[in-house]
Design a protein around this motif. Structure first.
Motif, short mmCIF file in Angstrom:
data_model
loop_
_atom_site.label_atom_id
_atom_site.label_comp_id
_atom_site.label_asym_id
_atom_site.label_seq_id
_atom_site.Cartn_x
_atom_site.Cartn_y
_atom_site.Cartn_z
N PRO A 90 0.81 -1.23 0.00
CA PRO A 90 0.00 0.00 0.00
C PRO A 90 0.85 1.28 0.00
O PRO A 90 0.54 2.23 -0.73
N GLY A 91 1.91 1.30 0.77
CA GLY A 91 2.79 2.47 0.78
C GLY A 91 3.48 2.68 -0.55
O GLY A 91 3.62 3.81 -1.02
N ASN A 92 3.90 1.59 -1.18
CA ASN A 92 4.54 1.69 -2.50
C ASN A 92 3.56 2.23 -3.54
O ASN A 92 3.93 3.05 -4.38
N LEU A 93 2.32 1.75 -3.48
CA LEU A 93 1.31 2.23 -4.41
C LEU A 93 1.04 3.72 -4.19
O LEU A 93 0.87 4.48 -5.15
N ARG A 94 1.02 4.13 -2.96
CA ARG A 94 0.82 5.55 -2.64
C ARG A 94 1.95 6.39 -3.25
O ARG A 94 1.71 7.44 -3.85
N GLU A 95 3.19 5.91 -3.10
CA GLU A 95 4.33 6.63 -3.67
C GLU A 95 4.22 6.71 -5.19
O GLU A 95 4.53 7.74 -5.79
N GLU A 96 3.78 5.62 -5.82
CA GLU A 96 3.60 5.61 -7.28
C GLU A 96 2.56 6.64 -7.69
O GLU A 96 2.73 7.36 -8.67
N MET A 97 1.46 6.69 -6.94
CA MET A 97 0.40 7.65 -7.26
C MET A 97 0.89 9.09 -7.05
O MET A 97 0.55 9.98 -7.83
N ASP A 98 1.68 9.31 -6.01
CA ASP A 98 2.25 10.64 -5.77
C ASP A 98 3.15 11.05 -6.94
O ASP A 98 3.11 12.19 -7.40
N ARG A 99 3.98 10.11 -7.41
CA ARG A 99 4.87 10.40 -8.55
C ARG A 99 4.06 10.68 -9.81
O ARG A 99 4.40 11.59 -10.58
N LEU A 100 3.00 9.91 -10.02
CA LEU A 100 2.15 10.12 -11.18
C LEU A 100 1.50 11.49 -11.13
O LEU A 100 1.47 12.22 -12.13
N THR A 151 -6.12 21.56 -26.09
CA THR A 151 -7.09 21.79 -25.02
C THR A 151 -7.69 20.48 -24.51
O THR A 151 -7.84 20.30 -23.29
N ASP A 152 -8.01 19.56 -25.42
CA ASP A 152 -8.58 18.28 -24.99
C ASP A 152 -7.59 17.50 -24.12
O ASP A 152 -7.98 16.88 -23.12
N LEU A 153 -6.33 17.54 -24.49
CA LEU A 153 -5.29 16.86 -23.71
C LEU A 153 -5.17 17.48 -22.32
O LEU A 153 -5.13 16.76 -21.31
N VAL A 154 -5.15 18.79 -22.26
CA VAL A 154 -5.04 19.48 -20.97
C VAL A 154 -6.28 19.20 -20.12
O VAL A 154 -6.17 18.96 -18.92
N ASP A 155 -7.45 19.20 -20.75
CA ASP A 155 -8.69 18.89 -20.01
C ASP A 155 -8.64 17.47 -19.44
O ASP A 155 -9.04 17.24 -18.29
N ALA A 156 -8.15 16.52 -20.23
CA ALA A 156 -8.04 15.14 -19.75
C ALA A 156 -7.05 15.07 -18.58
O ALA A 156 -7.28 14.34 -17.60
N MET A 157 -5.96 15.81 -18.68
CA MET A 157 -5.00 15.86 -17.58
C MET A 157 -5.63 16.46 -16.33
O MET A 157 -5.41 15.96 -15.22
N ASP A 158 -6.40 17.53 -16.51
CA ASP A 158 -7.08 18.15 -15.37
C ASP A 158 -8.00 17.15 -14.67
O ASP A 158 -8.02 17.07 -13.43
N ASP A 159 -8.75 16.39 -15.46
CA ASP A 159 -9.65 15.38 -14.88
C ASP A 159 -8.86 14.34 -14.10
O ASP A 159 -9.23 13.98 -12.98
N ARG A 160 -7.78 13.85 -14.69
CA ARG A 160 -6.97 12.81 -14.03
C ARG A 160 -6.30 13.37 -12.77
O ARG A 160 -6.23 12.68 -11.75
N ILE A 161 -5.80 14.58 -12.85
CA ILE A 161 -5.17 15.22 -11.69
C ILE A 161 -6.19 15.36 -10.56
O ILE A 161 -5.90 15.06 -9.40
N GLU A 162 -7.40 15.79 -10.91
CA GLU A 162 -8.45 15.96 -9.90
C GLU A 162 -8.78 14.61 -9.25
O GLU A 162 -8.93 14.53 -8.02
N ARG A 163 -8.91 13.56 -10.05
CA ARG A 163 -9.22 12.23 -9.50
C ARG A 163 -8.09 11.73 -8.60
O ARG A 163 -8.34 11.18 -7.52
N LEU A 164 -6.85 11.93 -9.03
CA LEU A 164 -5.71 11.50 -8.21
C LEU A 164 -5.67 12.27 -6.89
O LEU A 164 -5.45 11.68 -5.83
#
Length: 172
Positions: A90-100, A151-164
Motif C-alpha cells: 500500500p505504501g509503495n502504491l501511494r508513492e507511485e500515485m504521488d509520482r504520477l 485543449t482536450d489533452l489538458v482537459d483530460a490531464m485536469d480530470d486525471r489530476i483531480e481524481r488522483l
C-alpha cells in the motif's frame, strides 16, 4: 488489508506484474509463508532459477522482500533465505500515485506553456521553436506542419489530476 485480500486486488496484481513482468509473476503472486530459497521457489513453481532470482531481486529493490545469507560450513557456499514483505505494497502504491500526480502536474504545465505544431501525415508533434527552425515543414515527409490545439489533452490531464488528488486526499 489482509495478505490474501491484497493479492486478490487487481490493482496490486497489476502493480506486481509491472514490477516483475510475466516471468516473475508466479513468484510474486504465490509468496510462501516464512523463509524460502530461490532454488526451492524455482522447483516449486517450475521456473528457471534466473527468472526467480530476477523477480526476487526486483521485489527486494522495492521493499517487498528481504533476505538473509547463511554460509554452509562444509562447502562455504552462501544460501539466500527470502521472506516476502507485502505489507509495504500500500505504501509503495501511494508513492507511485504521488509520482504520477507530480508528473501529470508538470506535464500539464508544459502543455500550457508551449505552442505545438503537428504534421498530420507523420503524426509528429513539434514545439513552436522547433517548427520555426524547420520552416514549418516536417523533416520526415516535407508536409506543412499545422498549429495544434491541445485543449482536450489538458482537459483530460485536469480530470486525471483531480481524481488522483481526490484519491490521495491532496489539495491543489
Amino acid at each position: 488489508m489482509a495478505f490474501e485480500d491484497l493479492l486478490d486486488d487487481p490493482v496490486v496484481q497489476k502493480y506486481l506484474h509491472e514490477l516483475v513482468g510475466p516471468k516473475g509473476m508466479p513468484v510474486a503472486a504465490a509468496p510462501p509463508d516464512g523463509e524460502v530459497t530461490d532454488e526451492e521457489l524455482a522447483e516449486r513453481l517450475g521456473l528457471e532459477l534466473n527468472d526467480v532470482r530476477r523477480a526476487l531481486f526486483i521485489l527486494y529493490e522495492n521493499d517487498l522482500a528481504t533476505y538473509r545469507r547463511v554460509r554452509d560450513e562444509d562447502s562455504g557456499w552462501l544460501t539466500y533465505l527470502w521472506t516476502f514483505q507485502y505489507e509495504n505494497v500500500p505504501g509503495n502504491l501511494r508513492e507511485e500515485m504521488d509520482r504520477l500526480l507530480e508528473a501529470l502536474v508538470d506535464r500539464r504545465e508544459y502543455e500550457l506553456e508551449n505552442e505545438f505544431y503537428l504534421c498530420e501525415v507523420c503524426s509528429i508533434r513539434f514545439e513552436f521553436g522547433e517548427a520555426m527552425d524547420l520552416g514549418f515543414e516536417c523533416p520526415e515527409c516535407g508536409s506543412a506542419v499545422e498549429a495544434m490545439e491541445n485543449t482536450d489533452l489538458v482537459d483530460a490531464m485536469d480530470d486525471r489530476i483531480e481524481r488522483l488528488r481526490s484519491e490521495l486526499a491532496v489539495e491543489a
